[in-house]
Scaffold this motif. Structure first.
Motif, PDB file in Angstrom:
ATOM      1  N   PHE A 454      32.470  52.025  36.299  1.00  0.00           N
ATOM      2  CA  PHE A 454      33.087  51.080  35.370  1.00  0.00           C
ATOM      3  C   PHE A 454      32.846  49.635  35.809  1.00  0.00           C
ATOM      4  CE2 PHE A 454      36.853  48.651  33.892  1.00  0.00           C
ATOM      5  CZ  PHE A 454      36.659  48.806  32.531  1.00  0.00           C
ATOM      6  N   LYS A 455      32.735  49.428  37.125  1.00  0.00           N
ATOM      7  CA  LYS A 455      32.476  48.074  37.616  1.00  0.00           C
ATOM      8  C   LYS A 455      31.163  47.542  37.055  1.00  0.00           C
ATOM      9  CE  LYS A 455      32.158  45.438  41.930  1.00  0.00           C
ATOM     10  NZ  LYS A 455      30.864  44.817  41.632  1.00  0.00           N
ATOM     11  N   ASN A 456      30.164  48.427  36.918  1.00  0.00           N
ATOM     12  CA  ASN A 456      28.881  47.979  36.378  1.00  0.00           C
ATOM     13  C   ASN A 456      29.028  47.499  34.932  1.00  0.00           C
ATOM     14  OD1 ASN A 456      27.768  48.689  38.806  1.00  0.00           O
ATOM     15  ND2 ASN A 456      27.057  50.697  38.104  1.00  0.00           N
ATOM     16  N   ILE A 457      29.908  48.155  34.189  1.00  0.00           N
ATOM     17  CA  ILE A 457      30.139  47.744  32.800  1.00  0.00           C
ATOM     18  C   ILE A 457      30.750  46.352  32.766  1.00  0.00           C
ATOM     19  CG2 ILE A 457      31.368  48.307  30.677  1.00  0.00           C
ATOM     20  CD1 ILE A 457      31.258  51.232  31.533  1.00  0.00           C
ATOM     21  N   GLY A 466      34.805  45.543  28.802  1.00  0.00           N
ATOM     22  CA  GLY A 466      35.386  46.646  29.577  1.00  0.00           C
ATOM     23  C   GLY A 466      36.743  47.060  29.045  1.00  0.00           C
ATOM     24  N   ASP A 467      37.584  46.075  28.650  1.00  0.00           N
ATOM     25  CA  ASP A 467      38.889  46.398  28.068  1.00  0.00           C
ATOM     26  C   ASP A 467      38.733  47.171  26.763  1.00  0.00           C
ATOM     27  OD1 ASP A 467      40.093  45.122  30.167  1.00  0.00           O
ATOM     28  OD2 ASP A 467      40.534  43.267  29.072  1.00  0.00           O
ATOM     29  N   THR A 468      37.744  46.784  25.973  1.00  0.00           N
ATOM     30  CA  THR A 468      37.502  47.502  24.715  1.00  0.00           C
ATOM     31  C   THR A 468      37.145  48.960  24.991  1.00  0.00           C
ATOM     32  OG1 THR A 468      36.735  45.459  23.678  1.00  0.00           O
ATOM     33  CG2 THR A 468      36.115  47.530  22.614  1.00  0.00           C
ATOM     34  N   TRP A 490      46.827  54.906  34.657  1.00  0.00           N
ATOM     35  CA  TRP A 490      47.324  54.761  36.030  1.00  0.00           C
ATOM     36  C   TRP A 490      47.090  53.344  36.555  1.00  0.00           C
ATOM     37  CZ3 TRP A 490      50.569  57.558  38.640  1.00  0.00           C
ATOM     38  CH2 TRP A 490      50.671  57.415  40.016  1.00  0.00           C
ATOM     39  N   GLY A 491      45.995  52.735  36.096  1.00  0.00           N
ATOM     40  CA  GLY A 491      45.655  51.391  36.542  1.00  0.00           C
ATOM     41  C   GLY A 491      44.144  51.228  36.561  1.00  0.00           C
ATOM     42  N   GLY A 492      43.670  50.014  36.222  1.00  0.00           N
ATOM     43  CA  GLY A 492      42.231  49.789  36.206  1.00  0.00           C
ATOM     44  C   GLY A 492      41.539  50.727  35.242  1.00  0.00           C
ATOM     45  N   ASP A 493      40.560  51.491  35.771  1.00  0.00           N
ATOM     46  CA  ASP A 493      39.831  52.456  34.934  1.00  0.00           C
ATOM     47  C   ASP A 493      40.289  53.879  35.209  1.00  0.00           C
ATOM     48  OD1 ASP A 493      38.844  52.470  37.508  1.00  0.00           O
ATOM     49  OD2 ASP A 493      36.802  52.976  36.904  1.00  0.00           O
ATOM     50  N   GLU A 494      41.504  54.051  35.687  1.00  0.00           N
ATOM     51  CA  GLU A 494      42.040  55.364  36.046  1.00  0.00           C
ATOM     52  C   GLU A 494      43.078  55.806  35.019  1.00  0.00           C
ATOM     53  OE1 GLU A 494      41.685  55.244  40.909  1.00  0.00           O
ATOM     54  OE2 GLU A 494      43.494  54.462  39.951  1.00  0.00           O
ATOM     55  N   THR A 738      43.504  27.869  57.508  1.00  0.00           N
ATOM     56  CA  THR A 738      42.365  27.668  56.622  1.00  0.00           C
ATOM     57  C   THR A 738      42.149  28.936  55.817  1.00  0.00           C
ATOM     58  OG1 THR A 738      41.315  26.151  58.183  1.00  0.00           O
ATOM     59  CG2 THR A 738      39.895  27.138  56.503  1.00  0.00           C
ATOM     60  N   LEU A 739      41.890  28.779  54.518  1.00  0.00           N
ATOM     61  CA  LEU A 739      41.711  29.928  53.641  1.00  0.00           C
ATOM     62  C   LEU A 739      40.243  30.073  53.279  1.00  0.00           C
ATOM     63  CD1 LEU A 739      44.749  29.502  51.234  1.00  0.00           C
ATOM     64  CD2 LEU A 739      44.557  30.964  53.242  1.00  0.00           C
ATOM     65  N   SER A 740      39.796  31.319  53.298  1.00  0.00           N
ATOM     66  CA  SER A 740      38.412  31.639  52.973  1.00  0.00           C
ATOM     67  C   SER A 740      38.384  32.676  51.870  1.00  0.00           C
ATOM     68  CB  SER A 740      37.683  32.166  54.212  1.00  0.00           C
ATOM     69  OG  SER A 740      36.367  32.598  53.880  1.00  0.00           O
ATOM     70  N   ILE A 741      37.490  32.486  50.875  1.00  0.00           N
ATOM     71  CA  ILE A 741      37.327  33.471  49.807  1.00  0.00           C
ATOM     72  C   ILE A 741      36.215  34.432  50.217  1.00  0.00           C
ATOM     73  CG2 ILE A 741      36.705  33.840  47.406  1.00  0.00           C
ATOM     74  CD1 ILE A 741      37.982  31.251  46.702  1.00  0.00           C
ATOM     75  N   ASP A 742      36.605  35.678  50.495  1.00  0.00           N
ATOM     76  CA  ASP A 742      35.661  36.703  50.939  1.00  0.00           C
ATOM     77  C   ASP A 742      34.928  37.297  49.728  1.00  0.00           C
ATOM     78  OD1 ASP A 742      34.307  38.303  52.651  1.00  0.00           O
ATOM     79  OD2 ASP A 742      35.958  39.698  53.033  1.00  0.00           O
ATOM     80  N   ASP A 743      33.701  37.786  49.974  1.00  0.00           N
ATOM     81  CA  ASP A 743      32.884  38.429  48.929  1.00  0.00           C
ATOM     82  C   ASP A 743      32.689  37.505  47.729  1.00  0.00           C
ATOM     83  OD1 ASP A 743      32.883  40.646  50.558  1.00  0.00           O
ATOM     84  OD2 ASP A 743      34.621  41.542  49.557  1.00  0.00           O
ATOM     85  N   PHE A 744      32.514  36.214  47.981  1.00  0.00           N
ATOM     86  CA  PHE A 744      32.399  35.272  46.877  1.00  0.00           C
ATOM     87  C   PHE A 744      31.142  35.569  46.053  1.00  0.00           C
ATOM     88  CE2 PHE A 744      30.950  31.282  44.972  1.00  0.00           C
ATOM     89  CZ  PHE A 744      32.084  30.957  44.231  1.00  0.00           C
ATOM     90  N   GLY A 745      31.284  35.490  44.737  1.00  0.00           N
ATOM     91  CA  GLY A 745      30.181  35.738  43.824  1.00  0.00           C
ATOM     92  C   GLY A 745      30.278  37.054  43.104  1.00  0.00           C
ATOM     93  N   THR A 746      31.302  37.877  43.445  1.00  0.00           N
ATOM     94  CA  THR A 746      31.442  39.202  42.811  1.00  0.00           C
ATOM     95  C   THR A 746      32.642  39.284  41.899  1.00  0.00           C
ATOM     96  OG1 THR A 746      32.773  40.053  44.647  1.00  0.00           O
ATOM     97  CG2 THR A 746      30.374  40.272  44.826  1.00  0.00           C
ATOM     98  N   GLY A 747      33.457  38.231  41.849  1.00  0.00           N
ATOM     99  CA  GLY A 747      34.700  38.344  41.096  1.00  0.00           C
ATOM    100  C   GLY A 747      34.745  37.564  39.821  1.00  0.00           C
TER     101      GLY A 747
END
Length: 840
Positions: A454-457, A466-468, A490-494, A738-747
């Motif tokens: 579902f993430k690929n969608i 994706g909501d549709t 249940w949540g997300g795509d579950e 200091t705050l860091s955004i991890d995995d930036f570019g995927t969200g």
């Protein structure tokens, strides 16, 4: 100390007046002592003595009459006690009066001895009665018959005194000897009376000081004056001297105070209470009249019904709610037909006397085009015999409120996107289905459904598309299930499906294949046909568990196993367990909590480097969780961290790694104070109420400044849930972290969100770093670096595995590099031995 609240000014004034009387009479007593042994002479004193005793007898009888006839079970028993005592005293005073020297013979000749016997009998009776009234609590008698026993006892005492004195006077001691005067015994008994009266006076004084509810002031005065009276009778020489006269006069005054105390308690106070009650009744009637006028201004309907339910009276609110003239109808006929029987039964319970009132919500039929919901409250009106003579009720239009409550209840129990039941409603239905299956000895199935890829969608088409798809999926799942089945999000795509009433495994296989067939249809996504698949895990009751949590957990595990088998299939937990499949995952899940509690999961460290002048220098270190099991060996974080999140253990795991990392970092700061420590923070940790305070306390305990600690949160947590995370992130930055955004570019973060958040670092996702040598990958990295510089953010690239990648990233001016090229994550001891650690 008595406060003004407990002892108000009016009470103090009454107490002072009560003390004034004994004071004034004591002054008269002192004046009498100056006169000395003045004597009236028996011939002149005898009529005066008779008049005084008659007055005393009359007052005593009045006390008895009031106390006895004003008796009630709720009245204090001490009043009856005083009245009965005064009756006996009056009878004994009568004997004293007739026994006085110079009076006609009363069975036996009159004499000072005879008069003194009756005197002492009367005085001790009233003294003991006053003392008892002072000591006994002013509360009702235990039994209504007690007063008759008390009366009988007093009369028996009087009869005994009369019998001894008139029939057997020789048995009594001498109190007066002709020619010698009063005996020592007589004087001692007088002082005994003084002591008893004084004790009673002290008791009444304490009651008065404490704001007693009865007339303690007059009883205090009575006891005080009685003390002076008895002192006079210790000093008289002649039966007609001044002391004898003052003593009798003080006795009458003492009786008068007792009379006033009994009168106030038995007559004056009840009449005052009655007067106050009448005033309150008038005020209440005026208030009721005002309330009736006010009721006509309200929207509520106030109605009066006959016992048969016919409307006989109503305020203007009823006519507004009814929509016209409905006079004379039966109220039940105005109720919606579906609610009519329930409403009739409620009214019947009032008519039969089974209930005194009832509350309820019912639909009423009005002349309006829609039905109205009314909140009703009815009470029964009864006569003195307990028969129902009518009913009163209040009706309030709650149509808008009721519809809002239904909407809120639906929202609380259903998913906002798909309209399906949510977790709360699903778990409730599973629990009820288990109870029913336990009684009918049937099976039920809990199916955990997860869309494949579902993430690929979302990545390809966006979240709205994706909501549709999720909405279409929900409709498709609902359409193919039986009546009585439940499908919930249940949540997300579950999704989770509850299938009760199953007989054997073939039933569940049939339903699972039916669900798969439905999913084979094409869905229109952004104008493109799309075919979705799902992985499903199935747990059965009672085969795989007998509780809601157990069935859901086992269905979830079976679903993960279905994904490991290539997706687009379903797996039964029963069969998976029988063949030993998924055993490793089950073992890890079972051991994870214990491993966290025992501290078996350790913090390893990976270096972070900066490029300057062609050289790489250690600038920071990232703490990573590692777990070595005695049976399975090394377990990948990619395996146990998602399990910790699903089992609610991620906060405990993060806390354990954080404590281990801070302890090692504290030791290293002595050698490398320039290093920073990066810690991964989960969503559960970030949103925990005490997270900020705990982080501040932990760094302070290890003597580490917050500025040396970098907290990494995923892009989805920091940006996609910005309305929840922003406040917490600002609290951490204010504390110095200091705050860091991890995995930036995927969200899929928007630039406006990124600009608003107080972050200081972007950690570029490894997927972009791995494509750095491709043309499009390089462009994406350049865009991310330029964006970070524009926002004055530091960039970190993870996944640097070779020198070429490191060189390219250095040319792009990425600030920090991290990956296997510089070193893998190693234990703290090995990290200290790295060459880069020794070089400043």
């Amino acid at each position: 100390m008595i406060t003004d609240t407990l002892f108000p000014s009016a009470a103090r004034r009454h107490l002072r007046l009560s003390l004034l009387w004994p004071g004034v009479l004591a002054a008269l007593y002192m004046l009498a002592s100056l006169v000395g042994g003045a004597d009236f002479g028996l011939a002149r004193y005898l009529p005066l003595h008779t008049a005084m005793e008659t007055a005393a007898i009359v007052v005593a009888m009045l006390v008895f009459g009031i106390a006895w006839n004003a008796y009630a079970d709720a009245r204090p028993g001490n009043v009856v006690l005083l009245g009965t005592i005064l009756l006996g005293t009056a009878l004994l005073d009568f004997g004293h009066m007739l026994g006085y020297r110079g009076m006609p013979d009363f069975i036996t000749p009159a004499s000072p001895q005879k008069a003194i016997v009756f005197w002492f009998a009367a005085r001790y009776l009233v003294a003991v009665g006053l003392l008892a009234a002072a000591l006994r609590p002013w509360q009702p008698m235990l039994d209504a018959r007690t007063r008759y026993w008390l009366l009988a006892g007093v009369l028996a005492y009087v009869a005994a005194v009369y019998g001894l004195e008139l029939l057997a006077p020789g048995y009594l001691p001498a109190f007066y000897i002709a020619g010698s005067g009063l005996t020592a015994l007589k004087v001692a008994l007088e002082y005994g009376l003084v002591a008893i009266y004084a004790l009673a006076a002290v008791g009444f004084y304490r009651h008065a000081r404490q704001g007693a509810a009865f007339n303690a002031d007059d009883l205090l005065a009575a006891a005080g004056v009685a003390v002076l009276s008895e002192l006079c009778f210790t000093r008289y020489v002649s039966v007609s001297d001044i002391y004898n006269f003052i003593g009798h006069l003080y006795k009458i005054i003492s009786y008068g105070f007792i009379y006033r105390a009994v009168f106030v308690d038995s007559v004056h106070m009840p009449f005052s209470a009655l007067r106050r009650a009448l005033i309150k009744e008038k005020q209440w009637a005026a208030t009721q009249h005002s309330l009736v006028r006010t009721l006509d201004m309200l929207d509520e309907a106030v109605v009066e019904l006959r016992p048969d339910g016919h409307l006989i009276n109503a305020n203007s609110g009823w006519w507004h709610l009814a929509g016209g003239d409905r006079d004379g109808l039966r109220l039940v006929d105005a109720v919606h037909r579906d609610d009519r029987e329930a409403f009739r039964q409620c009214l019947q319970s009032l008519q039969d006397g089974h209930k005194e009132e009832f509350h309820g919500r019912f639909r009423f039929v009005t002349k309006a085009a829609y039905e109205r919901w009314m909140e009703c409250r009815f009470v029964a009106e009864q006569d003195d015999d307990g028969c129902v003579v009518g009913m009163r009720g209040v009706l309030r239009d709650i149509t808008k409120t009721y519809l809002q409550e239904r909407h809120i209840a639906h929202m609380a129990m259903h998913d906002a996107l798909t309209g399906l039941p949510n977790r709360v409603l699903l778990e409730d239905r599973i629990g009820k289905a288990i109870q029913l299956a336990r009684r009918t000895h049937e099976r039920l199935a809990v199916c955990f459904i997860d869309l494949d890829h579902f993430k690929n969608i979302n990545d390809a088409y966006g979240h709205k598309t994706g909501d549709t798809l999720l909405q279409s999926m929900a409709s498709a799942l609902e359409s193919c299930l039986r009546d009585g089945d439940t499908v919930a999000r249940w949540g997300g795509d579950e999704f989770v499906a509850l299938l009760p009433g199953l007989v054997d495994l073939e039933d569940i296989r049939h339903v699972a294949r039916k669900l798969q067939k439905v999913m084979q249809q094409d869905y229109d996504l952004a104008g493109q046909p799309f075919n979705a698949t799902f992985s499903m895990g199935i747990a059965l009751y009672p085969d795989d568990g007998d509780s809601v949590d157990t069935l859901l957990a086992h269905a979830d595990r079976a679903m993960f196993y279905a994904k490991s088998q290539g997706r687009n299939n379903f797996q039964l937990f029963t069969e998976m367990s029988a063949h030993g499949l998924g055993k490793k995952e089950l073992y890890i899940q079972a051991q994870l909590a214990q491993a966290i509690r025992d501290g078996l999961i350790d913090a390893w460290f990976q270096p972070q480097m900066t490029a300057a002048g062609g050289r790489y220098r250690l600038t920071g270190v990232e703490a990573l969780a590692r777990w070595h099991d005695k049976d399975l060996g090394w377990i990948s974080p990619a395996t146990f961290i998602p399990m910790a999140e699903s089992q609610g253990l991620i906060s405990d795991l993060g806390q354990l790694v954080c404590q281990r990392a801070l302890a090692h970092f504290q030791r290293w700061r002595g050698r490398r104070p320039d290093l920073s420590l990066s810690l991964n923070i989960s969503k559960r940790q970030l949103f925990a109420p005490n997270f900020v305070a705990a982080m501040i306390a932990d760094t302070a305990r290890h003597a580490i400044p917050p500025a040396a600690v970098i907290l990494e949160v995923t892009e989805s947590v920091a940006l996609m849930e910005v309305e929840f995370a922003e406040e917490r992130l600002r609290q951490l930055v204010a504390a110095g972290f200091t705050l860091s955004i991890d995995d930036f570019g995927t969200g899929y973060a928007s630039l406006s969100q990124l600009h608003e958040l107080p972050v200081g670092e972007l950690k570029i996702d490894i997927s972009f770093v791995q494509r750095v040598h491709a043309r499009d990958g390089l462009r994406i990295l350049q865009a991310i670096v330029h964006l970070a510089k524009a926002l004055e953010l530091r960039t970190v690239a993870e996944g640097v595995e070779d020198a070429a990648t490191a060189a390219t990233l250095a040319e792009l001016e990425v600030d920090v590099l991290q990956g296997y090229h510089f070193g893998r994550a190693v234990p703290a001891g090995e990290f200290e031995a790295l060459p880069c650690f020794a070089l400043p």
